[in-house]
Scaffold this motif. Structure first.
Motif: not given
Length: 409
Positions: A64, A67, A70-71
């Motif tokens: 990931r 990212r 944000d997750e």
């Protein structure tokens, strides 16, 4: 075949009757350690934590990449804070956060409280002389910084309501105490001490390092103002895992913490020219959080939630009672003194014993796989973590101390 000793037979019976015995299989095997009695300094890793950390490196961080913020990572200091609050603190959502070290979290909370209008005119901070060094050193620096005077409670056996009543006055802005004394294991009467301080117009900051995860806490019900604690003892987060802070709901938006970092701003990713604190508990987060260090704590919270803090406390009381029983039987005849309170309601989850030879004894014990810890000038702490410690480990540890003393005799 040699029949089992009386202590061995008693330990076996206690282990056989232990409703939490199955949880011992949830921890990573301890190698050559035959008795780990230092869970109040560093908890053992859970198998789930080891799996999560390995999976995180390959599946989240590895694939990931950026990212991940944000997750889930951006929210982790708050989601894990709420999880600690629900499972271990008796706190409703939105009042707990995961931050930096205990020292830094304590600093934030002390400075924020001292700026409240209702205590701004008060010039004293109450602390006990036997508190953990960080707490004392920190307050010495803050007192010099803010022009406050420290009022010391000298209570070697642990702070009592009577001792506090003498120290707190209409000049007291803040009281900082440990719920469980790091050396003696004395358990303070948190609800009543908090009530007395409030009656006199002072706020209280509780250091929960040696109690969180080992006993039920009800911070909301007890009207606690602010609290802090580490996650590497009974929450088993691993070496250097970050501390948590608790701020009572009505104080969250009234406190402005002093270490203003981008992660605690109202709109962190705006990267604006001026700091504006977040409206909620996020305002107490400062810099980029240590994501990997939070994973192990989450795994231990799952076990605590499954076992229940009432059952954990019940086993803690039995473990410490057994340690005291063995100390009286096997160690006191060799000149060992017991420092920890005898009353189960007034002690935490560790037992402290004292003898002039203990610094050398601990070095010998560690070499043979018996691992308590040493606290100067001459104390051994038997830190008994209810979900990972067996009664037989207690027996092995105390007998090893006896054997070391007998060799010296």
């Amino acid at each position: 075949m040699t029949p089992p000793s009386a202590p061995a037979a008693r330990a076996a019976a206690l282990d056989a009757a232990d409703p939490l015995a199955r949880f011992r299989d949830e921890f990573v095997p301890a190698g050559d350690v035959v008795a780990y009695l230092d869970g109040n300094s560093l908890g053992r890793p859970t198998k789930a934590a080891a799996e999560r950390l390995a999976r995180f490196a390959t599946d989240e961080w590895g694939t990931r990449l950026i990212r991940g913020w944000d997750e889930s990572w951006y929210e982790l200091p708050l989601t894990l804070g709420d999880r600690i609050g629900a499972v271990a603190l008796g706190a409703a959502p939105g009042q707990a956060f995961v931050g930096e070290s205990t020292t830094v979290v304590l600093y934030k909370l002390v400075r924020a409280v001292l700026d409240l209008p209702e205590v701004a005119g008060r010039d004293e901070i109450v602390v006990d002389s036997q508190n953990f060094p960080t707490d004392r050193y920190l307050l010495e620096g803050i007192a010099a910084e803010c022009g406050k005077r420290l009022v010391w409670i000298d209570a070697p056996g642990g702070v009592t309501l009577d001792a506090l009543a003498v120290a707190v006055s209409d000049r007291t802005a803040l009281v900082l105490l440990s719920h469980v004394a790091y050396r003696s294991g004395h358990l303070a009467d948190l609800p009543e001490i908090t009530r007395l301080a409030h009656e006199r117009g002072a706020l209280v900051l509780w250091d929960l390092c040696h109690s969180v995860g080992a006993m039920p806490l009800e911070l909301d019900a007890w009207d606690v103002d602010v609290a802090a604690g580490c996650t590497y003892k009974y929450l088993n987060g691993g070496p250097g895992s970050p501390a948590f802070g608790y701020v009572r709901a009505d104080l969250v938006e009234r406190l402005r913490q002093p270490i203003q970092g981008w992660m605690g701003a109202a709109a962190p990713f705006e990267m604006g020219p001026a700091y504006e604190p977040h409206a909620g508990i996020r305002r107490f987060v400062s810099g980029t959080p240590t994501i990997t260090s939070m994973l192990a704590t989450g795994a231990m919270l799952d076990l605590i939630d499954e076992a229940g803090t009432d059952a954990i406390r019940a086993k803690s009381e039995l473990l410490t009672a057994f340690a005291l029983e063995l100390a009286d039987e096997l160690l006191v005849p060799h000149g060992v003194a017991v420092t920890t309170p005898r009353d189960a309601a007034r002690r935490g989850s560790h037992v402290t014993i004292d003898h002039p030879a203990f610094e050398e004894v601990v070095r010998e014990l560690w070499a043979t796989g018996v691992v308590p810890d040493f606290r100067r000038p001459h104390g051994i702490r038997l830190g008994l973590s209810p979900l990972s410690t067996s009664f037989d480990e207690v027996r092995i540890g105390v007998e090893a101390v006896r054997d070391a003393l007998e060799r010296r005799a």
